[in-house]
Design an enzyme around this catalytic site. Structure first.
Site, short mmCIF file in Angstrom:
data_model
loop_
_atom_site.label_atom_id
_atom_site.label_comp_id
_atom_site.label_asym_id
_atom_site.label_seq_id
_atom_site.Cartn_x
_atom_site.Cartn_y
_atom_site.Cartn_z
N SER A 15 -30.88 60.28 -26.89
CA SER A 15 -29.74 60.00 -27.76
C SER A 15 -28.72 61.13 -27.71
O SER A 15 -29.05 62.25 -27.33
CB SER A 15 -30.21 59.86 -29.21
OG SER A 15 -30.89 58.64 -29.37
N CYS A 16 -27.54 60.81 -28.16
CA CYS A 16 -26.45 61.78 -28.31
C CYS A 16 -26.96 62.99 -29.09
O CYS A 16 -27.64 62.81 -30.09
CB CYS A 16 -25.30 61.12 -29.06
SG CYS A 16 -23.99 62.23 -29.58
N PRO A 17 -26.69 64.22 -28.72
CA PRO A 17 -25.79 64.64 -27.62
C PRO A 17 -26.54 65.05 -26.35
O PRO A 17 -25.94 65.66 -25.48
CB PRO A 17 -25.13 65.88 -28.23
CG PRO A 17 -26.25 66.53 -29.00
CD PRO A 17 -27.12 65.38 -29.52
N MET A 18 -27.86 64.73 -26.23
CA MET A 18 -28.62 65.25 -25.09
C MET A 18 -28.08 64.83 -23.72
O MET A 18 -28.04 65.66 -22.81
CB MET A 18 -30.11 64.89 -25.23
CG MET A 18 -30.86 65.64 -26.32
SD MET A 18 -30.33 67.33 -26.63
CE MET A 18 -31.38 68.26 -25.58
N ASP A 42 -28.31 55.08 -23.58
CA ASP A 42 -27.52 55.13 -24.81
C ASP A 42 -26.16 54.45 -24.57
O ASP A 42 -25.38 54.92 -23.74
CB ASP A 42 -27.33 56.61 -25.19
CG ASP A 42 -26.36 56.79 -26.35
OD1 ASP A 42 -26.07 55.80 -27.05
OD2 ASP A 42 -25.89 57.93 -26.55
#
Lengths: 78, 163
Positions: A15-18, A42
């Site tokens: 998920s954000c921000p990975m 995502d």
């Protein structure tokens, strides 16, 4: 469009921000002109990769979508 | 200013609950990944986010937080039930469960990513004095500073956010 990637980075499930953090690290490790293929699941990554490439100056050569996965081809520009 | 665009992000993190720890760390790491220079100034309860061994146990309180979905089975739980003992722990484990399901990074993982990306983490000296927090209680790789440190950084080409 048939693009050959120099490296593939799989961010499936993240998920954000990975995805953008991992993309930045992967691009940093490449040479100018080389291409990174980033794979993400995502749905937000579509607009995030547009924004990320616009802001960092690297080039988004192509983006594709298939079977719930998003593929981005990014060329290191600097 | 680079073509009239911000090149920095200056963030104030003033809350120490699990839900309030995420936004500053997510925005900081994202901005750093976009080649921006980033500083987070941790003040008041925001210091909890920096506490060694404690920052993985931040909590979220359902009481006074009506936006937090509170559903047990098919039954909607009124917000006032949050006053009962154990409700904060329950809400916290619920939120951890959601985060895990969506594969969101943990708070310590985001702090590691932030430091790796060169995000400057500044602990507020005044808060440390007021709350009796010792430097040894905080994670490594921090700077300690005051309001002027933050303002000096934020005064040049910065997007400024407060949480």
């Amino acid at each position: 469009m048939d693009i050959k990637a120099d490296q593939v980075l799989d961010c499936s499930g993240l998920s954000c921000p990975m995805p953008i953090i991992k993309t930045k690290k992967a691009i940093d490790a490449l040479q100018i002109g080389q291409v990174l293929e980033m794979i993400a699941t995502d749905p937000g990554s579509k607009s995030d990769m547009d924004a990320w490439t616009k802001k960092t100056g690297h080039q988004l050569l192509d983006s594709q979508e298939a079977g719930g996965k998003f593929m981005f081809f990014i060329q290191k520009a600097k | 200013m680079e073509n009239g665009k911000a090149t920095r992000m200056a963030i104030i993190a003033a809350h120490g609950t699990l839900d309030m720890a995420y936004p500053p760390l997510i925005l900081a790491t994202a901005a750093a990944a976009m080649d921006m220079e980033v500083t987070i100034f941790f003040t008041f309860y925001g210091l909890e986010i920096l506490k060694k061994g404690k920052n993985e146990h931040l909590q979220v309180a359902p009481l006074g937080n009506p936006a937090m979905p509170a559903v047990v089975g098919d039954m909607h739980v009124p917000n006032i039930v949050g006053v009962l003992p154990g409700m904060t722990a329950m809400a916290t484990s619920m939120m951890h469960e959601w985060m895990k399901r969506a594969n969101v990074a943990s708070i310590p993982e985001l702090l590691d990513a932030a430091r790796e990306l060169g995000v400057k983490l500044v602990a507020c000296q005044m808060t440390m004095d007021v709350l009796g927090v010792k430097k040894e209680e905080l994670i490594e790789g921090l700077e300690i500073g005051g309001a002027a440190t933050f303002i000096d950084f934020a005064s040049e080409n910065a997007i400024t956010l407060a949480f």
